[in-house]
Design an enzyme around this catalytic site. Structure first.
Site, PDB file in Angstrom:
ATOM      1  N   ASP A 256      26.066  30.725  19.070  1.00 36.55           N
ATOM      2  CA  ASP A 256      27.078  31.265  18.147  1.00 36.55           C
ATOM      3  C   ASP A 256      26.631  31.220  16.687  1.00 36.55           C
ATOM      4  O   ASP A 256      27.451  31.124  15.776  1.00 36.55           O
ATOM      5  CB  ASP A 256      28.415  30.517  18.306  1.00 36.55           C
ATOM      6  CG  ASP A 256      29.009  30.689  19.689  1.00 36.55           C
ATOM      7  OD1 ASP A 256      28.765  31.726  20.325  1.00 36.55           O
ATOM      8  OD2 ASP A 256      29.728  29.781  20.139  1.00 36.55           O
ATOM      9  N   GLU A 257      25.328  31.279  16.457  1.00 33.00           N
ATOM     10  CA  GLU A 257      24.798  31.206  15.091  1.00 33.00           C
ATOM     11  C   GLU A 257      24.095  32.492  14.666  1.00 33.00           C
ATOM     12  O   GLU A 257      23.575  32.576  13.555  1.00 33.00           O
ATOM     13  CB  GLU A 257      23.806  30.034  14.972  1.00 33.00           C
ATOM     14  CG  GLU A 257      24.425  28.663  15.130  1.00 33.00           C
ATOM     15  CD  GLU A 257      25.106  28.182  13.862  1.00 33.00           C
ATOM     16  OE1 GLU A 257      25.055  28.898  12.855  1.00 33.00           O
ATOM     17  OE2 GLU A 257      25.701  27.087  13.894  1.00 33.00           O
TER      18      GLU A 257
END
Length: 312
Positions: A256-257
């Site tokens: 999720d980066e």
């Protein structure tokens, strides 16, 4: 393993036929082929003038152009859509190589005559998948969905209704490596330029993330960087948030980066249960993912380190 191959790729053929009509004839009767040039390079004076001159010298007519210089990185970004009736794709590529070298340009030339070959991956939540397929069939997304991959059987009938091959590949910790190898094999066999994780609720390995770098889009049911990982609506409910959101981003090995492409929110209040938030979020997720897929397939998104530059 269930693999459903419907008889006839009706959806894909229709998409390719529709896209073939994007090339048009000018008044002389010659065929104008549409292209999109995207580029980034160290910023300096005269880049726009040089690009415009290059296209003019090669018999091209600019139809749309956007540019951005990032003062933090010193990089220049540009997207140009143009028509050309004097050079083939291969000839333009050859001319671009020598043109780009003095500018240290990282560039890509895309012909727009065909929709982008795409593979969609999904688990048990089908709202984003259903939305993408409907938009594609309606001519709202320039993608050609060539396969659907899932670790569950739920959506094989939906895939069949659109005449799209469905690959059921159950996965667990013991089979993860073999399943990912099969997934990459399918993606390669379909010549997919885009992979969409439409609520595919599995963490991809570092190797797979690297294989799909810059061409895999995930929808996260939260307004990142808040509420990463699993069950973000539960996290949001526990914190009593007044806004819930969704984030479409490129997939990277850092969970999720990845660089964010699009986000949106919906308003909530104290009366909303987790189930209410989840239901509200589905619409936001579908809209956010559809916009991200559209912009990517139209080559409007350029990656700028951990960020993106988007020419809307």
């Amino acid at each position: 393993m269930l693999i459903l191959h419907p008889s006839g790729y009706v959806h894909g053929l229709l998409a390719r036929h529709a896209a073939s009509r994007r090339a048009t004839c000018d008044n002389s009767g010659l065929m104008n082929h549409a292209y999109i040039l995207t580029l980034s390079c160290p910023d300096r004076m005269g880049i726009v003038h040089a690009v415009s001159g290059f296209l003019l010298d090669n018999g091209s007519n600019i139809e749309e152009a956007g540019q951005y210089n990032d003062p933090d990185t010193g990089l220049f970004f540009m997207r140009v859509q143009f028509a050309c009736d004097k050079r083939s794709h291969a000839e333009l590529q050859a001319e671009l190589r020598s043109f780009a070298e003095p500018f240290q340009m990282d560039y890509k030339l895309h012909a727009t005559s065909m929709p982008m070959p795409t593979v969609i991956m999904v688990s048990k939540e089908g709202h984003c998948l259903n939305d993408l397929l409907f938009r594609c069939k309606s001519g709202l997304l320039p993608i050609d969905v060539r396969a659907i991959i899932s670790n569950h059987r739920e959506f094989y009938q939906l895939a069949a209704s659109y005449n799209i091959p469905f690959h059921h590949l159950p996965v667990n910790s013991a089979t993860k490596e073999q399943v990912e190898a099969k997934q990459l094999e399918i993606i390669a066999a379909e010549n997919a330029e885009l992979v969409v994780l439409a609520r595919y609720m599995q963490i991809l390995s570092n190797n797979m993330c690297q294989q799909l770098a810059g061409r895999a889009i995930n929808i996260h049911h939260s307004f990142l960087p808040s509420f990463k990982g699993a069950k973000p609506y539960y996290q949001a409910h526990q914190r009593g948030v007044k806004l819930i959101g969704a984030t479409a981003h490129y997939v990277t090995a850092d969970l999720d980066e990845g660089p964010i492409i699009e986000q949106d929110v919906a308003r909530a209040d104290h009366s909303k249960t987790v189930e209410n938030l989840t239901a509200m979020g589905r619409d936001t997720e579908s809209q956010v993912l559809a916009r991200a897929v559209k912009w990517h397939s139209e080559h409007r998104v350029l990656i700028n380190g951990h960020k993106t530059v988007i020419f809307k």
